[in-house]
Design an enzyme around this catalytic site. Structure first.
Site, PDB file in Angstrom:
ATOM      1  N   TYR A  16      -9.034   4.336   8.486  1.00 46.62           N
ATOM      2  CA  TYR A  16      -9.112   4.634   9.921  1.00 46.62           C
ATOM      3  C   TYR A  16     -10.242   5.654  10.093  1.00 46.62           C
ATOM      4  O   TYR A  16     -10.124   6.782   9.603  1.00 46.62           O
ATOM      5  CB  TYR A  16      -7.803   5.248  10.409  1.00 46.62           C
ATOM      6  CG  TYR A  16      -6.625   4.280  10.482  1.00 46.62           C
ATOM      7  CD1 TYR A  16      -6.299   3.644  11.680  1.00 46.62           C
ATOM      8  CD2 TYR A  16      -5.823   4.025   9.375  1.00 46.62           C
ATOM      9  CE1 TYR A  16      -5.214   2.772  11.781  1.00 46.62           C
ATOM     10  CE2 TYR A  16      -4.735   3.150   9.452  1.00 46.62           C
ATOM     11  CZ  TYR A  16      -4.439   2.530  10.660  1.00 46.62           C
ATOM     12  OH  TYR A  16      -3.371   1.675  10.749  1.00 46.62           O
ATOM     13  N   LYS A  37       2.323  -0.759  15.171  1.00 46.96           N
ATOM     14  CA  LYS A  37       3.770  -0.727  15.431  1.00 46.96           C
ATOM     15  C   LYS A  37       4.328  -1.966  16.150  1.00 46.96           C
ATOM     16  O   LYS A  37       5.548  -2.148  16.188  1.00 46.96           O
ATOM     17  CB  LYS A  37       4.114   0.511  16.291  1.00 46.96           C
ATOM     18  CG  LYS A  37       4.013   1.810  15.532  1.00 46.96           C
ATOM     19  CD  LYS A  37       5.257   2.064  14.720  1.00 46.96           C
ATOM     20  CE  LYS A  37       5.056   3.092  13.649  1.00 46.96           C
ATOM     21  NZ  LYS A  37       4.825   2.543  12.310  1.00 46.96           N
ATOM     22  N   HIS A  93       0.837  -1.199   0.000  1.00 51.36           N
ATOM     23  CA  HIS A  93       0.000   0.000   0.000  1.00 51.36           C
ATOM     24  C   HIS A  93       0.878   1.257   0.000  1.00 51.36           C
ATOM     25  O   HIS A  93       1.848   1.330   0.750  1.00 51.36           O
ATOM     26  CB  HIS A  93      -0.888   0.036   1.242  1.00 51.36           C
ATOM     27  CG  HIS A  93      -1.990  -0.990   1.228  1.00 51.36           C
ATOM     28  ND1 HIS A  93      -2.922  -1.081   2.224  1.00 51.36           N
ATOM     29  CD2 HIS A  93      -2.321  -1.938   0.314  1.00 51.36           C
ATOM     30  CE1 HIS A  93      -3.780  -2.055   1.933  1.00 51.36           C
ATOM     31  NE2 HIS A  93      -3.421  -2.602   0.789  1.00 51.36           N
ATOM     32  N   PRO A  97      -2.774  -0.840  19.235  1.00 48.23           N
ATOM     33  CA  PRO A  97      -2.598  -1.239  17.830  1.00 48.23           C
ATOM     34  C   PRO A  97      -2.840  -0.130  16.805  1.00 48.23           C
ATOM     35  O   PRO A  97      -2.570  -0.321  15.622  1.00 48.23           O
ATOM     36  CB  PRO A  97      -3.636  -2.360  17.648  1.00 48.23           C
ATOM     37  CG  PRO A  97      -4.658  -2.120  18.711  1.00 48.23           C
ATOM     38  CD  PRO A  97      -3.941  -1.477  19.857  1.00 48.23           C
ATOM     39  N   TYR A 152       4.380   6.393  10.242  1.00 56.24           N
ATOM     40  CA  TYR A 152       3.627   5.180   9.885  1.00 56.24           C
ATOM     41  C   TYR A 152       4.508   4.181   9.121  1.00 56.24           C
ATOM     42  O   TYR A 152       4.399   2.974   9.326  1.00 56.24           O
ATOM     43  CB  TYR A 152       2.397   5.562   9.053  1.00 56.24           C
ATOM     44  CG  TYR A 152       1.339   4.475   8.993  1.00 56.24           C
ATOM     45  CD1 TYR A 152       0.378   4.351   9.995  1.00 56.24           C
ATOM     46  CD2 TYR A 152       1.307   3.555   7.944  1.00 56.24           C
ATOM     47  CE1 TYR A 152      -0.586   3.356   9.957  1.00 56.24           C
ATOM     48  CE2 TYR A 152       0.351   2.553   7.897  1.00 56.24           C
ATOM     49  CZ  TYR A 152      -0.593   2.460   8.906  1.00 56.24           C
ATOM     50  OH  TYR A 152      -1.545   1.467   8.857  1.00 56.24           O
TER      51      TYR A 152
END
Ligand code: APR
Ligand code: PHB
Length: 402
Positions: free
Chosen positions: A201, A297, A72, A293, A385
């Site tokens: 998200y 990570k 992604h 979560p 990220y």
């Protein structure tokens, strides 16, 4: 029995470490409490950041990830029914993440271990650590009813949050930072179509939701719930109603549904053990720290800890140098605190909070708007990220808490 590095735990930390050491000609023995089937079959995390992708390729276990993983370039943050794209690749200088489940990583690492002609000792019981402040630390354990002893040069404690290694560091020099969140995540696996090309998200007044994926026909989705709630209160219908409500967009988009084949609730916590080293014992991964979560990570931190540990151990055997080993805890914790910060930030940015007044809710929505529209905000999210680099150099005044 004798080995150079005794590794407790065959999770991502222990198995990646064993492979890194093997490639440097360093011998290790891995002791694992569970069975091979159990470690290869448990559904856990799913996102590997660029730093971990690079480590798996470097140690020769990236082929199946490269073939079967879903790479992604970004993800979506959603609030007020609007979806905003975060172009991770653009804002991180070309880095990516891959959806490749943790148990597949475990299968690849176990195969690599066997291909090296090495074993993993499964189903061990009563693991205890001894003489860790000497040059001959020992691990005692029980296998098939027989008591065994493994004498090592170093012990790697890769035995997760509940393992015995961290407890072997004397309490007087161990500072533990624990932060509990009042929220939990209800996770499902469903036979349904992917929600989108990348993860979503979603912030919503009724609670956070995450739409993730495993394969084109198997999806992994999550809902913010009370961590003490009973999963029996969550019928499939109720789960889909909540997921649909929390993730629908103003233009009428709805999440594709389907039969749910597994569901469970997890509690969220942030935890850091400061120090990660005592004598000849080095702890890594969940044994040393856990994250909520939201920032994806957990597994990734485990991979970078053992990269640092392997470099230190390799230098020690090559040249007798112990600079990296002596600074193991400092190097890891600097990055761990940053990943903890990001996970904490993501959790607060995205989760609903019933104690917020209208001002605090307004600030949360404004933060979502700011971070998803300003160059600086997008860059902050993207670089964290995809995984921050390991900072090897010495830094002054590093200790976060005096
Ligand atoms: N003796 C031997 N093995 C043990 C013991 C023990 N007493 N206690 C625990 N273990 C094993 C566990 O069975 C497990 O296989 O140690 C392993 C630890 O693996 P993980 O919990 O997966 O931890 P780690 O390798 O640090 O991976 C990081 O990040 O995505 C998150 O929680 C996720 O597991 C992931 C973690
Ligand atoms: C997952 O797919 O399990 C997943 C993805 C992203 C997260 C957490 C979990 O932030």
């Amino acid at each position: 029995m004798r080995t150079q590095v005794g590794i407790i735990g065959a999770g991502p930390a222990g198995l990646i470490l064993a492979q890194l050491l093997h490639l440097q000609g360093i011998d290790s023995v891995i002791l694992e409490r569970k069975s091979k089937d159990k470690i290869e079959g448990t559904v856990k995390a799913g996102i590997l950041e660029q730093t971990t992708i690079d480590i798996l390729r470097e140690i020769g276990v990236g082929d199946r990830m490269d073939r079967e993983g879903h790479f992604h370039n970004g993800n979506y943050f959603q609030f007020n029914g609007q979806r905003r794209h975060i172009d991770l690749k653009k804002y991180s200088g070309g880095k990516q993440v891959v959806v490749y489940p943790q148990h597949e990583v475990i299968i690849d690492l176990v195969n690599a271990r066997y291909n090296n002609g090495k074993d993993i000792i499964f189903d061990v019981e009563n693991v205890t650590l001894h003489d860790i402040d000497t040059e001959n630390p020992k691990i005692r354990y029980c296998k098939n009813g027989m008591d065994e002893e493994l004498v090592c040069d170093f012990i790697a404690g890769c035995d997760g949050y509940h393992g015995p290694s961290r407890q072997a560091i004397p309490e007087s020099i161990r500072k533990e930072h624990l932060h509990m969140y009042k929220d939990g995540w209800l996770g499902i696996l469903s036979d349904s179509a992917p929600a989108a090309d990348e993860l979503i998200y979603a912030n919503h007044d009724q609670g956070f939701a995450l739409l993730s994926t495993r394969t084109p026909i198997l999806q992994r989705h999550y809902l913010q719930v009370d961590p003490h709630d009973d999963i029996a209160n969550w019928s499939d219908d109720r789960i889909w109603t909540e997921l649909t409500e929390r993730t629908k967009t103003n233009d009428g988009w709805q999440v594709p549904d389907g039969p749910i084949n597994s569901k469970g609730i997890i509690q969220m916590r942030s935890f850091i053990c400061e120090t990660m080293q005592y004598g000849r014992l080095f702890i890594a991964g969940d044994a040393a720290h856990t994250v909520p979560p939201t920032g994806a990570k957990g597994l990734n931190l485990a991979a970078t800890d053992v990269k640092v540990m392997a470099k230190g151990i390799t230098e020690y055997y090559r040249s007798g140098e112990s600079d990296v080993l002596d600074r193991y805890s400092e190097i890891c914790l600097r990055r761990v605190w940053k990943a903890e910060r990001f996970s904490h930030f993501m959790t607060h940015l995205l989760h609903a909070n019933s104690s917020y007044d209208s001002f605090q809710r307004g600030i949360q929505l404004t933060e979502l708007d700011y971070y998803t529209s300003s160059e600086a905000g997008l860059r902050m999210i993207a670089e964290n990220y995809v995984g921050l680099p390991i900072e090897w150099e010495k830094a002054e005044n590093l200790k976060i808490l005096k």
